[in-house]
Design an enzyme around this catalytic site. Sequence first.
Site, PDB file in Angstrom:
ATOM      1  N   TYR A 198      16.318 -62.163 -15.721  1.00 38.68           N
ATOM      2  CA  TYR A 198      15.413 -61.681 -16.599  1.00 38.68           C
ATOM      3  C   TYR A 198      14.908 -63.301 -17.848  1.00 38.68           C
ATOM      4  CZ  TYR A 198      14.739 -56.902 -14.484  1.00 38.68           C
ATOM      5  OH  TYR A 198      13.719 -56.479 -14.583  1.00 38.68           O
TER       6      TYR A 198
ATOM      7  N   ASP B 136       4.822 -66.539 -12.952  1.00 38.69           N
ATOM      8  CA  ASP B 136       4.548 -67.452 -11.586  1.00 38.69           C
ATOM      9  C   ASP B 136       3.746 -69.110 -11.628  1.00 38.69           C
ATOM     10  OD1 ASP B 136       7.001 -66.538 -10.673  1.00 38.69           O
ATOM     11  OD2 ASP B 136       5.645 -64.307  -9.766  1.00 38.69           O
TER      12      ASP B 136
ATOM     13  N   ARG C  85      11.953 -65.377 -18.287  1.00 44.54           N
ATOM     14  CA  ARG C  85      10.884 -64.797 -18.886  1.00 44.54           C
ATOM     15  C   ARG C  85      11.016 -63.679 -20.328  1.00 44.54           C
ATOM     16  NH1 ARG C  85      10.483 -59.516 -13.859  1.00 44.54           N
ATOM     17  NH2 ARG C  85      10.522 -58.108 -15.409  1.00 44.54           N
TER      18      ARG C  85
ATOM     19  N   GLY D 253      10.165 -67.331  -8.702  1.00 46.09           N
ATOM     20  CA  GLY D 253       9.051 -67.871  -8.033  1.00 46.09           C
ATOM     21  C   GLY D 253       8.751 -67.592  -6.579  1.00 46.09           C
TER      22      GLY D 253
ATOM     23  N   THR E 269       1.449 -64.261 -15.589  1.00 41.67           N
ATOM     24  CA  THR E 269       2.644 -64.419 -14.556  1.00 41.67           C
ATOM     25  C   THR E 269       3.635 -65.276 -15.583  1.00 41.67           C
ATOM     26  OG1 THR E 269       3.029 -65.207 -12.513  1.00 41.67           O
ATOM     27  CG2 THR E 269       0.592 -65.618 -13.152  1.00 41.67           C
TER      28      THR E 269
END
Length: 420
Positions: free
Chosen positions: A297, A144, A300, A191, A142
């Site tokens: 996007y 995050d 990531r 987040g 993840t």
Amino acid sequence: MTKKNAFYAQSGGVTAVINASAAGVIEAARENSDTIGALYAGRDGIVGALTEDLIDTSAEDAATVAALRHTPAGAFGSARYKLKGLDENRVEYERLIEVFKAHNIGYFFYNGGGDSADTCEKISHLSDEMGYPIQAIHIPKTMDNDLPHTDCSPGFGSVAKYTAVSIREAGYDLHSMCKTSTKVFILEVMGRHAGWTAAAGGLAAEFEGDAPHILLFPEIEFDRAKFLAKVDATVKQYGFCTIVASEGVEIGTDFTRGDGREADAFGHVQLGGVAPKIAELIKSYLGYKYHYAIADYLMRAARHIASATDVEQAYAVGRAAVEYAVAGKSGVMVTIERESDEPYRWSIGEASLQEVANVEKFMPRDFISEDGFHITDTARRYLKPLIAGESYPPYVDGLPDYARLKNQAVPKKLETGFEI
């Protein structure tokens, strides 16, 4: 012991390094062919298991599998699809077991975040109750960084590096034009409830006046007056102000995203759009010219600037999942254990899925400055090693050369289908 096949699936939002974990799983499974038979991947995650849409990873040669280490996104497809409890939807679990039985699958590797940990935990326990035991291992992923019981989550280090590099570069740009043009720049980063990614942006500020000047965390209640005063003071002192804001920050009733927001399949509210709201606030009260960007996007998927530490850890947890399964373990998540900060040393460990599922790890208060707008030295010590090192993909004609998989389908054995 009868040799069983294995199933691997990617879950939730993908990252720049989730395929490195896939490479670790595939290569380790091939090295343990005396225990693990075929390794199948779910096309579009767990949905592939429910619909019996399996991918034969043996169709990929060693070079292609190795290239997954530098390829972003989900090579086999991912999905936001959360299985409910057995009492709520027994049909889904019966279908999974039916597919696993048909293909002699006894190992389940699920690569994702907190919701996939929950699914993995359910399958680990409920498969026993349903008479077909499955060794279920969760592989953390993840961006995050909100999974508990692990020092960090693969996927985060690369997003952290992207954030720190981007805000540093944007800060240089803004500073060079602020005398006669834009005074404020806002970078909105992912987040939902935890501010780890915004915090990583703080690494770029090494000297007095460096960008970013302000970080906004979901963990800190937004104070409009205090924020505006900070922006105004920063512009007057340095000539410009750069801000990194987590998408989950709630900035007040006049500037909220409103009611009726859509939720994804995991039940998470669709976030985003904080940057323009903050920009509107600054313009309305201070009158400064601004620009903003929403990384979304881009951050990531940014494998071109991935953290070498992140790539190494992502690969390691994939390999470890297979090694744990071969050793007879089930119902655990592979973890990363920090042994020291300087030099950064880490090892592989494990945590019970019962302690991981549906638990979020938030930013500790001692990681956030007293005024709530930046990070502390404690946070820097934690974050700095996670963005260390470069792991560039190969380039051809000026562009990254990423793996292209065959994703060859496994013949179906069941006569019945399944509607998602």
